[in-house]
Design a protein around this motif. Structure first.
Motif, PDB file in Angstrom:
ATOM      1  N   MET A  31      -0.234   8.058  10.754  1.00 35.23           N
ATOM      2  CA  MET A  31      -0.411   9.509  10.814  1.00 35.23           C
ATOM      3  C   MET A  31       0.217  10.183   9.600  1.00 35.23           C
ATOM      4  N   VAL A  32       1.423   9.723   9.235  1.00 33.19           N
ATOM      5  CA  VAL A  32       2.101  10.289   8.065  1.00 33.19           C
ATOM      6  C   VAL A  32       1.279  10.058   6.808  1.00 33.19           C
ATOM      7  N   MET A  33       0.776   8.846   6.638  1.00 26.53           N
ATOM      8  CA  MET A  33       0.039   8.532   5.423  1.00 26.53           C
ATOM      9  C   MET A  33      -1.337   9.201   5.412  1.00 26.53           C
ATOM     10  N   GLY A  34      -1.888   9.460   6.584  1.00 28.20           N
ATOM     11  CA  GLY A  34      -3.134  10.220   6.634  1.00 28.20           C
ATOM     12  C   GLY A  34      -2.958  11.615   6.070  1.00 28.20           C
ATOM     13  N   LEU A  35      -1.761  12.187   6.285  1.00 29.16           N
ATOM     14  CA  LEU A  35      -1.449  13.500   5.726  1.00 29.16           C
ATOM     15  C   LEU A  35      -1.111  13.419   4.243  1.00 29.16           C
ATOM     16  N   MET A  36      -0.477  12.331   3.827  1.00 31.73           N
ATOM     17  CA  MET A  36      -0.041  12.203   2.444  1.00 31.73           C
ATOM     18  C   MET A  36      -1.142  11.736   1.497  1.00 31.73           C
ATOM     19  N   LEU A  37      -2.160  11.082   2.015  1.00 28.32           N
ATOM     20  CA  LEU A  37      -3.196  10.516   1.142  1.00 28.32           C
ATOM     21  C   LEU A  37      -3.845  11.551   0.232  1.00 28.32           C
ATOM     22  N   PRO A  38      -4.272  12.729   0.743  1.00 29.43           N
ATOM     23  CA  PRO A  38      -4.876  13.707  -0.178  1.00 29.43           C
ATOM     24  C   PRO A  38      -3.922  14.153  -1.282  1.00 29.43           C
ATOM     25  N   GLY A 106       7.630  -4.144   8.384  1.00 28.95           N
ATOM     26  CA  GLY A 106       6.616  -4.368   7.356  1.00 28.95           C
ATOM     27  C   GLY A 106       5.542  -3.297   7.366  1.00 28.95           C
ATOM     28  N   ILE A 107       5.151  -2.853   8.556  1.00 18.85           N
ATOM     29  CA  ILE A 107       4.104  -1.830   8.674  1.00 18.85           C
ATOM     30  C   ILE A 107       4.598  -0.491   8.151  1.00 18.85           C
ATOM     31  N   PHE A 108       5.798  -0.089   8.551  1.00 19.64           N
ATOM     32  CA  PHE A 108       6.346   1.197   8.111  1.00 19.64           C
ATOM     33  C   PHE A 108       6.544   1.231   6.598  1.00 19.64           C
ATOM     34  N   LEU A 109       7.201   0.204   6.063  1.00 20.97           N
ATOM     35  CA  LEU A 109       7.518   0.211   4.638  1.00 20.97           C
ATOM     36  C   LEU A 109       6.319  -0.144   3.773  1.00 20.97           C
ATOM     37  N   GLY A 110       5.336  -0.805   4.349  1.00 20.38           N
ATOM     38  CA  GLY A 110       4.149  -1.157   3.580  1.00 20.38           C
ATOM     39  C   GLY A 110       3.062  -0.110   3.608  1.00 20.38           C
ATOM     40  N   ALA A 111       3.122   0.811   4.578  1.00 23.85           N
ATOM     41  CA  ALA A 111       2.070   1.823   4.720  1.00 23.85           C
ATOM     42  C   ALA A 111       1.868   2.666   3.464  1.00 23.85           C
ATOM     43  N   PRO A 112       2.929   3.148   2.793  1.00 22.50           N
ATOM     44  CA  PRO A 112       2.690   3.950   1.594  1.00 22.50           C
ATOM     45  C   PRO A 112       1.887   3.214   0.533  1.00 22.50           C
ATOM     46  N   PHE A 113       2.120   1.925   0.400  1.00 27.84           N
ATOM     47  CA  PHE A 113       1.427   1.162  -0.630  1.00 27.84           C
ATOM     48  C   PHE A 113      -0.002   0.829  -0.217  1.00 27.84           C
ATOM     49  N   GLY A 114      -0.216   0.601   1.086  1.00 28.34           N
ATOM     50  CA  GLY A 114      -1.575   0.368   1.562  1.00 28.34           C
ATOM     51  C   GLY A 114      -2.473   1.568   1.320  1.00 28.34           C
ATOM     52  N   TYR A 115      -1.940   2.758   1.562  1.00 28.02           N
ATOM     53  CA  TYR A 115      -2.725   3.973   1.328  1.00 28.02           C
ATOM     54  C   TYR A 115      -2.790   4.304  -0.162  1.00 28.02           C
ATOM     55  N   ALA A 116      -1.746   3.961  -0.907  1.00 23.98           N
ATOM     56  CA  ALA A 116      -1.765   4.211  -2.350  1.00 23.98           C
ATOM     57  C   ALA A 116      -2.830   3.367  -3.036  1.00 23.98           C
ATOM     58  N   ALA A 165       2.329  -5.954   3.069  1.00 18.14           N
ATOM     59  CA  ALA A 165       3.225  -5.001   2.405  1.00 18.14           C
ATOM     60  C   ALA A 165       3.537  -5.456   0.984  1.00 18.14           C
ATOM     61  N   ALA A 166       3.830  -6.746   0.813  1.00 17.28           N
ATOM     62  CA  ALA A 166       4.178  -7.264  -0.510  1.00 17.28           C
ATOM     63  C   ALA A 166       2.991  -7.200  -1.469  1.00 17.28           C
ATOM     64  N   LEU A 167       1.810  -7.551  -0.985  1.00 13.78           N
ATOM     65  CA  LEU A 167       0.625  -7.561  -1.853  1.00 13.78           C
ATOM     66  C   LEU A 167       0.212  -6.155  -2.255  1.00 13.78           C
ATOM     67  N   THR A 168       0.214  -5.232  -1.308  1.00  9.99           N
ATOM     68  CA  THR A 168      -0.160  -3.861  -1.660  1.00  9.99           C
ATOM     69  C   THR A 168       0.850  -3.251  -2.623  1.00  9.99           C
ATOM     70  N   PHE A 169       2.133  -3.555  -2.430  1.00  9.73           N
ATOM     71  CA  PHE A 169       3.134  -3.077  -3.382  1.00  9.73           C
ATOM     72  C   PHE A 169       2.869  -3.641  -4.768  1.00  9.73           C
ATOM     73  N   ALA A 170       2.545  -4.939  -4.847  1.00  7.76           N
ATOM     74  CA  ALA A 170       2.295  -5.561  -6.143  1.00  7.76           C
ATOM     75  C   ALA A 170       1.099  -4.927  -6.849  1.00  7.76           C
TER      76      ALA A 170
END
Length: 233
Positions: A31-38, A106-116, A165-170
């Protein structure tokens, strides 16, 4: 599903109960990343790399502040929480929830990178990563579930979320040059460890223990310099 092919219904039920709780908790970062994506897309599209990095860092820090107390709380209070939400027969699910807590991290900390990855248009580059994780996870399930039942399933869930999380961050790091700062996350972890220590020694009913833990965590967050600055901002 795979667990039901190899193990009895009891094992499936003991695993399904904490996994449902996992599903509920992990809706928050999405939900947080849905708001931050735009916001991230706008910063990237206009070429404002400083704004992109700043917003990524703030989002990561905010999710870390929520992730660590949830994870440590699930580890310390796993059994009483499962007894409370699912009944006494599911008390044995408490240790399973404690393992799945690492997947929550992993889900919480990886979410920003998945959406990025989407924000910076690197979805195609991540396809191989998602395919690799899916393959490793499936093979791991097929090997570990027959041997270790729900422990194997929980362990591979942690592995898959950590890999994502690691792959999306990379991918984000290589494409954008974003350098993550872990000072706030480290302070949040330290505060959560202090919270967990208090909760362990306080022997009162589950809800009051959780409330005491939340108060202790909040106080520590307000005291530690990296997180105190966020509270004042």
């Amino acid at each position: 599903v795979l667990l039901s092919f190899f193990k009895p219904a009891v094992d499936v039920g003991l695993y399904a109960a904490p996994y449902r709780l996992l599903d509920v908790l992990t809706q928050f970062p999405h939900m947080v990343m849905g708001l931050m994506l735009p916001v991230l897309v706008a910063a990237w599209a206009t070429g404002d790399r400083a704004a992109f990095a700043r917003r990524m860092q703030h989002t990561f820090d905010g999710l870390a502040l929520f992730a660590f107390p949830i994870v440590l709380g699930a580890i310390v209070l796993g059994t009483p929480v499962m007894r409370l939400v699912a009944g006494a027969p599911f008390a044995a699910s408490g240790p399973i929830l404690a393992v799945l807590a690492f997947a929550i991290l992993g889900i919480f900390l990886g979410a920003p990178f998945g959406y990025a990855v989407v924000a910076i248009g690197q979805q195609r580059r991540m396809l191989w990563g998602y395919a690799a994780v899916a393959t490793v996870t499936l093979v791991g399930y097929l090997i570990l579930i027959p041997m270790y039942s729900y422990w194997g399933a929980a362990g591979m869930t942690v592995v898959s979320e950590t890999m994502i999380a690691a792959l999306t961050f990379a991918v984000v790091r290589r494409a954008s040059g974003f350098r993550i700062n872990l000072r706030v996350a480290g302070a949040a972890l330290l505060a959560a460890l202090g919270m967990a220590a208090v909760v362990v020694v306080v022997h009162i009913p589950t809800f009051p223990r959780a409330a005491v833990g939340a108060i202790v965590y909040g106080l520590l967050v307000m005291v530690l310099p990296p997180t105190r600055r966020i509270m004042r901002a």
